[in-house]
Design an enzyme around this catalytic site. Structure first.
Site, PDB file in Angstrom:
ATOM      1  N   ASP A  39      10.627   7.434   2.752  1.00 35.64           N
ATOM      2  CA  ASP A  39      10.383   6.282   3.616  1.00 35.64           C
ATOM      3  C   ASP A  39      11.147   6.544   4.915  1.00 35.64           C
ATOM      4  O   ASP A  39      12.373   6.558   4.934  1.00 35.64           O
ATOM      5  CB  ASP A  39      10.918   5.023   2.918  1.00 35.64           C
ATOM      6  CG  ASP A  39      10.875   3.779   3.805  1.00 35.64           C
ATOM      7  OD1 ASP A  39      10.382   3.875   4.945  1.00 35.64           O
ATOM      8  OD2 ASP A  39      11.340   2.715   3.340  1.00 35.64           O
ATOM      9  N   TRP A  93      16.630  -0.642   1.132  1.00 27.16           N
ATOM     10  CA  TRP A  93      15.202  -0.307   1.156  1.00 27.16           C
ATOM     11  C   TRP A  93      14.806   0.651   0.065  1.00 27.16           C
ATOM     12  O   TRP A  93      13.734   0.511  -0.530  1.00 27.16           O
ATOM     13  CB  TRP A  93      14.793   0.156   2.560  1.00 27.16           C
ATOM     14  CG  TRP A  93      14.978  -0.988   3.497  1.00 27.16           C
ATOM     15  CD1 TRP A  93      16.004  -1.170   4.389  1.00 27.16           C
ATOM     16  CD2 TRP A  93      14.196  -2.194   3.550  1.00 27.16           C
ATOM     17  NE1 TRP A  93      15.887  -2.396   5.001  1.00 27.16           N
ATOM     18  CE2 TRP A  93      14.791  -3.042   4.509  1.00 27.16           C
ATOM     19  CE3 TRP A  93      13.047  -2.638   2.885  1.00 27.16           C
ATOM     20  CZ2 TRP A  93      14.280  -4.303   4.814  1.00 27.16           C
ATOM     21  CZ3 TRP A  93      12.532  -3.896   3.202  1.00 27.16           C
ATOM     22  CH2 TRP A  93      13.144  -4.700   4.146  1.00 27.16           C
ATOM     23  N   LYS A 109       9.188  -0.218  14.219  1.00 29.37           N
ATOM     24  CA  LYS A 109      10.533   0.039  14.750  1.00 29.37           C
ATOM     25  C   LYS A 109      10.449   1.062  15.887  1.00 29.37           C
ATOM     26  O   LYS A 109      10.626   0.714  17.038  1.00 29.37           O
ATOM     27  CB  LYS A 109      11.464   0.490  13.638  1.00 29.37           C
ATOM     28  CG  LYS A 109      11.624  -0.615  12.581  1.00 29.37           C
ATOM     29  CD  LYS A 109      12.181  -0.099  11.314  1.00 29.37           C
ATOM     30  CE  LYS A 109      11.854  -0.981  10.135  1.00 29.37           C
ATOM     31  NZ  LYS A 109      12.397  -2.334  10.207  1.00 29.37           N
TER      32      LYS A 109
HETATM   33  N1  PMP Z   1      11.581   0.498   4.636  1.00 29.77           N
HETATM   34  C1  PMP Z   1      12.545   0.386   5.572  1.00 29.77           C
HETATM   35  C2  PMP Z   1      13.519   1.513   5.762  1.00 29.77           C
HETATM   36  C3  PMP Z   1      12.630  -0.775   6.338  1.00 29.77           C
HETATM   37  O1  PMP Z   1      13.593  -0.901   7.265  1.00 29.77           O
HETATM   38  C4  PMP Z   1      11.691  -1.808   6.137  1.00 29.77           C
HETATM   39  C5  PMP Z   1      11.683  -3.078   6.961  1.00 29.77           C
HETATM   40  N2  PMP Z   1      12.790  -3.394   7.646  1.00 29.77           N
HETATM   41  C6  PMP Z   1      10.726  -1.646   5.146  1.00 29.77           C
HETATM   42  C7  PMP Z   1      10.697  -0.468   4.428  1.00 29.77           C
HETATM   43  C8  PMP Z   1       9.714  -2.717   4.857  1.00 29.77           C
HETATM   44  O2  PMP Z   1       8.778  -2.696   5.857  1.00 29.77           O
HETATM   45  P1  PMP Z   1       7.578  -3.746   5.971  1.00 29.77           P
HETATM   46  O3  PMP Z   1       8.192  -5.031   6.432  1.00 29.77           O
HETATM   47  O4  PMP Z   1       6.675  -3.110   6.970  1.00 29.77           O
HETATM   48  O5  PMP Z   1       6.951  -3.885   4.644  1.00 29.77           O
END
Ligand code: PMP
Length: 363
Positions: free
Chosen positions: A174, A104, A198
């Site tokens: 994030d 990520w 989450k």
């Molecule tokens: N950051 C993290 C740490 C994630 O786990 C995720 C999705 N699993 C995201 C960003 C992306 O999120 P989204 O699908 O809401 O764009």
């Protein structure tokens, strides 16, 4: 009605408190006896705005957010933040420091690379993203616009336990997959964002917590939706917000509050993650967690089995036992149990027993 609930280990969207699902069901048609549903009410009208500001107040209270921070929700998922961060704050004559600790933060960094100059303060590739730099060693570049990290790598199961002191350089995180799973010193950060799907609610909204001082660093030449300060000025209501998702977040906030707040969530996560890491560590190598023990995630417990065939069988048999979502992220394979705030402890115990039995019969 008795429902045979699945034991839900999905990485996101993921398990919600059952009480919250029931509250949503009960109030979806008639919100607070208003004679209308909140999802058919204007976001400028009182049923929604009252609920919204109560939700923001609960987020502030539970996260311990100081007065000099904005709190609001955006759409576009956490992924939109990957590009909004550099668009808003990466200055043309500066660099942004990224800590690449897994899937990520790498995605965030590769979006930022398209928009400006990036410095990789740390790249976990060599260690196959199994470890992190020591927080106290982290120092941003001299001409850094900000330092970026991902507090919990959902795919790799790797979580920061301490935070760098960036000494005046904005720290941006994030926190999508461990938001409100533990107390966090918000004042160490200048921007925190988290997709809510989450730990906080159903997909749709992204929480943004922003130090007001960041207004002075704002790039003014952006379309309105991409400009943090514009959103902040209107408390995130400058366009139609993801109403259903925010309403559910408010109910989850109340659930977290009833269950001891961030400290209560930290205790639950410590118990749940210890059950699984103990099972892995006591398996004599049958189950293997590749992450540096210091940085093991309390939210996403990853493990491998001795062969791909056994991993496939594990997923199939666990599914037959009512457990869903145990396969690892498609990019890395293996197994992963996501054990977010609202997953009951009994479900984790059930999985641990299943793991022991699986090893006894297949090991
Ligand atoms: N950051 C993290 C740490 C994630 O786990 C995720 C999705 N699993 C995201 C960003 C992306 O999120 P989204 O699908 O809401 O764009």
């Amino acid at each position: 009605m008795k429902i045979n609930r699945k034991k839900n280990f999905f990485a996101g969207p993921s398990v919600l408190p059952f009480e919250v699902l029931e509250q949503l069901q009960q109030s979806i048609v008639d919100f607070n006896e208003e004679g209308l549903s909140i999802i058919e009410a204007s976001h400028r009208d009182q049923p929604f705005t009252d609920m919204y500001y109560e939700c923001l107040a609960l987020v502030r209270e539970l996260m311990g957010i100081p007065e000099n921070y904005y709190v609001f929700f955006l759409g576009g998922g956490a992924t939109l933040q990957f590009s909004m961060v550099p668009m808003n704050y990466l200055k043309p004559n500066q660099v942004a420091d990224y800590i690449k600790s897994g899937t990520w933060s790498s995605k965030a960094a590769s979006d930022a690379e398209k928009l400006g100059k990036i410095n990789y303060y740390f790249d976990g590739k060599e260690s196959n993203y199994s470890t992190l730099p020591l927080a106290s060693d982290v120092k941003p570049s001299v001409n850094s616009s900000y330092l970026y990290l991902c507090s919990n790598e959902t795919t790799g199961g790797l979580e920061w336990k301490e935070w760098p002191d960036t000494k005046g350089v904005p720290l941006i995180a994030d926190m999508s997959s461990d938001i409100l799973s533990r107390p966090v010193p918000v004042d160490k950060f200048d921007l925190i964002f988290a997709g809510v799907q989450k730990n906080l609610g159903p997909a749709g909204a992204t929480l943004v917590v922003l130090n007001k001082e960041m207004d002075s660093r704002q790039n003014p030449n952006l379309p309105s939706y991409l400009n943090y300060s514009e959103h902040a000025k209107g408390d995130g209501l400058s366009n139609t917000p993801p109403i259903f998702s925010i309403w559910a977040v408010k109910l989850v906030m109340e659930w977290i509050k009833r269950n001891g707040g961030a400290a209560g969530m930290e205790k639950r996560s410590a118990v749940k993650s210890a059950i699984l890491y103990d099972t892995i560590d006591n398996s004599g190598g049958f189950y293997n967690n590749p992450v540096d023990v210091k940085y093991r995630s309390t939210m996403n417990v990853v493990f491998k089995l001795p062969s791909k065939e056994l991993e496939k069988l594990f997923v199939e048999e666990s599914k037959a036992e009512g457990m869903v979502g145990l396969n690892g992220h498609r990019s890395v394979g293996g197994l992963r149990a996501s054990i977010y705030n609202s997953l009951p402890i009994e479900d984790v115990q059930y999985l641990a027993q299943f793991m022991e039995e699986f090893q006894r019969t297949k090991g």
